[in-house]
Design an enzyme around this catalytic site. Structure first.
Site, PDB file in Angstrom:
ATOM      1  CB  CYS A 164      -6.224   4.920  -0.612  1.00 12.79           C
ATOM      2  SG  CYS A 164      -5.399   6.518  -0.624  1.00 12.79           S
ATOM      3  CG  HIS A 289      -2.709   0.269  -0.083  1.00 15.24           C
ATOM      4  ND1 HIS A 289      -3.733   0.635  -0.943  1.00 15.24           N
ATOM      5  CD2 HIS A 289      -2.323   1.430   0.531  1.00 15.24           C
ATOM      6  CE1 HIS A 289      -3.956   1.934  -0.850  1.00 15.24           C
ATOM      7  NE2 HIS A 289      -3.110   2.440   0.030  1.00 15.24           N
ATOM      8  CG  HIS A 323      -2.286   5.689  -4.465  1.00 10.25           C
ATOM      9  ND1 HIS A 323      -3.586   5.234  -4.554  1.00 10.25           N
ATOM     10  CD2 HIS A 323      -1.961   5.632  -3.144  1.00 10.25           C
ATOM     11  CE1 HIS A 323      -4.026   4.923  -3.356  1.00 10.25           C
ATOM     12  NE2 HIS A 323      -3.052   5.143  -2.476  1.00 10.25           N
TER      13      HIS A 323
END
Length: 394
Positions: A164, A289, A323
């Site tokens: 990520c 995040h 995400h």
């Protein structure tokens, strides 16, 4: 040597919020999220996803059909959004094709092509179909190879796959290449598309939420998987939002769980501030995040609170797009560029009741206000952390 800031002279985005910057901006200002109940073919899961419309109908140029897969079709849509390919063509005329690098992030690349190939294995031999082309589809370099060919670039090219944080770290890598004199400009970005591997993989880790994800909420229970593509052109000179600094770190703690006190995240944010030559008080907004898993949000909250002491507005944009994994860094960097250019702080969508154990000042309603300098955080599996600082000249 002080970091030489770089200008983002062009950028494009495509996500569940729509195709292009205008669609993303309109959605962020209107409070219109892009998540939907899971309708990805073959995924019998009770969850929500951030799916991009129109990928299935994309046809690659004839000379690049070997690259045909969902990920590269999504890349093509991103390259054609917001006049990005045309902007790179103009940069190519200024710098020369061999002086522009391509640095992209992805987590699974075109793995959907391999999933499809495995379904077609010979019943007796187990052989994969002869038309399966791993190199041009599933291989992580595929998306960079496709992008450089489509844009007619001949400079250095590579792909970073650190889960990520992938497409945040490309900003740092490109900066080092430019600083070393190996190129004069860089196309950076990330592309990650939906596939069964990530949907079922995160589900098996019990990290997928059955509801639209709720970062920092007391009832948060996991992520929604999304897909996206985004690109930015970095140059030394020009007009636009600048990359003012970056910081990277490694937790060296656990393969899938962050350090409980956010030590790695803290180090990345501190390094970014040192790189930019800024004190924490200069950051107007932090794009977290913010995955909406209990442990991730708790660790990031601890790190942010220790460094900023509640002085900078915070939000996560995962509730808008899901995400997007290897494309999360570029997608959220672009949202930050929009926030600076348009003067607003996006809300942490779906966050209703903030967890009383968390302290970061979460913005729950999108607000219009001047934004000069932002930090955007991207933290990947294995504790691979990256923080970027964007802003006007300071």
């Amino acid at each position: 040597m002080a970091f030489e800031s770089l200008v983002i002279t062009a950028y494009s985005t495509i996500s569940a919020l729509g195709h292009g910057r205008r669609a993303a901006l309109d959605a962020l200002l209107a409070g219109r999220g892009g998540l939907r109940p899971c309708d990805y073919p073959g995924a019998d899961l009770e969850t929500w996803i951030g799916r991009v419309d129109g990928i299935e109908g994309v046809a690659l140029p004839d000379e690049l059909t070997a690259f045909d897969c969902r990920n590269n079709r999504l890349a093509l849509l991103g390259l054609e959004c917001d006049g990005f390919a045309a902007a790179v063509a103009a940069a190519r005329a200024r710098h020369g094709a061999a002086r522009i690098g391509v640095f992209l992030g992805t987590s699974t690349s075109g793995i959907e092509a391999t999933e499809q190939a495995y379904r077609q294995r010979g019943a007796d031999s187990g052989q994969l179909p002869t038309n399966f082309d791993y190199r041009h589809t599933h291989n992580t370099f595929s998306v960079a190879d496709f992008t450089r060919r489509y844009l007619g670039l001949e400079g250095p090219a590579l792909v970073i796959s650190t889960a990520c944080s992938s497409s945040a770290k490309v900003f740092a890598t490109a900066s080092r290449y430019i600083r070393a004199g190996w190129c004069d400009a860089a196309v950076v970005g990330g592309v990650d598309s939906l596939c069964l591997t990530t949907l079922y993989g995160f589900n098996s880790l019990e990290l997928v939420s059955r509801q639209p994800c709720r970062p920092w909420d007391v009832a948060r229970d996991g992520i929604n998987i999304g897909e996206a593509a985004g690109f930015a052109l970095l140059e030394r000179e020009g007009e636009g939002v600048r990359l003012l600094g970056y910081g990277e770190s490694s937790d060296a703690y656990h393969m899938s769980t962050p350090h409980p006190e956010g030590e790695g995240a803290l180090q990345a944010m501190q390094a970014a501030l040192r790189c930019a030559g800024l004190e924490p008080a200069r950051i107007d907004y932090i794009n977290l995040h913010g995955t909406a898993t209990p442990s991730n949000d708790r660790a990031e909250d601890c790190a942010v609170t220790r460094l900023f002491a509640g002085g900078s507005a915070c939000s996560s944009t995962k509730g808008w797009t899901g995400h997007t994994l290897g494309a999360a860094g570029i997608t959220e960097a672009i949202f930050c560029a929009l926030a600076i250019e348009e003067g607003f702080i996006p809300a942490s969508l779906n966050t209703e009741q903030i967890d009383p154990q968390l302290s970061a000042p979460i913005v729950r309603t999108t607000v219009r206000q001047p934004v000069r300098v932002v930090m955007t955080n991207s933290f990947g599996f294995g504790g691979s952390n990256c923080a970027l600082i964007l802003g006007r000249c300071v």
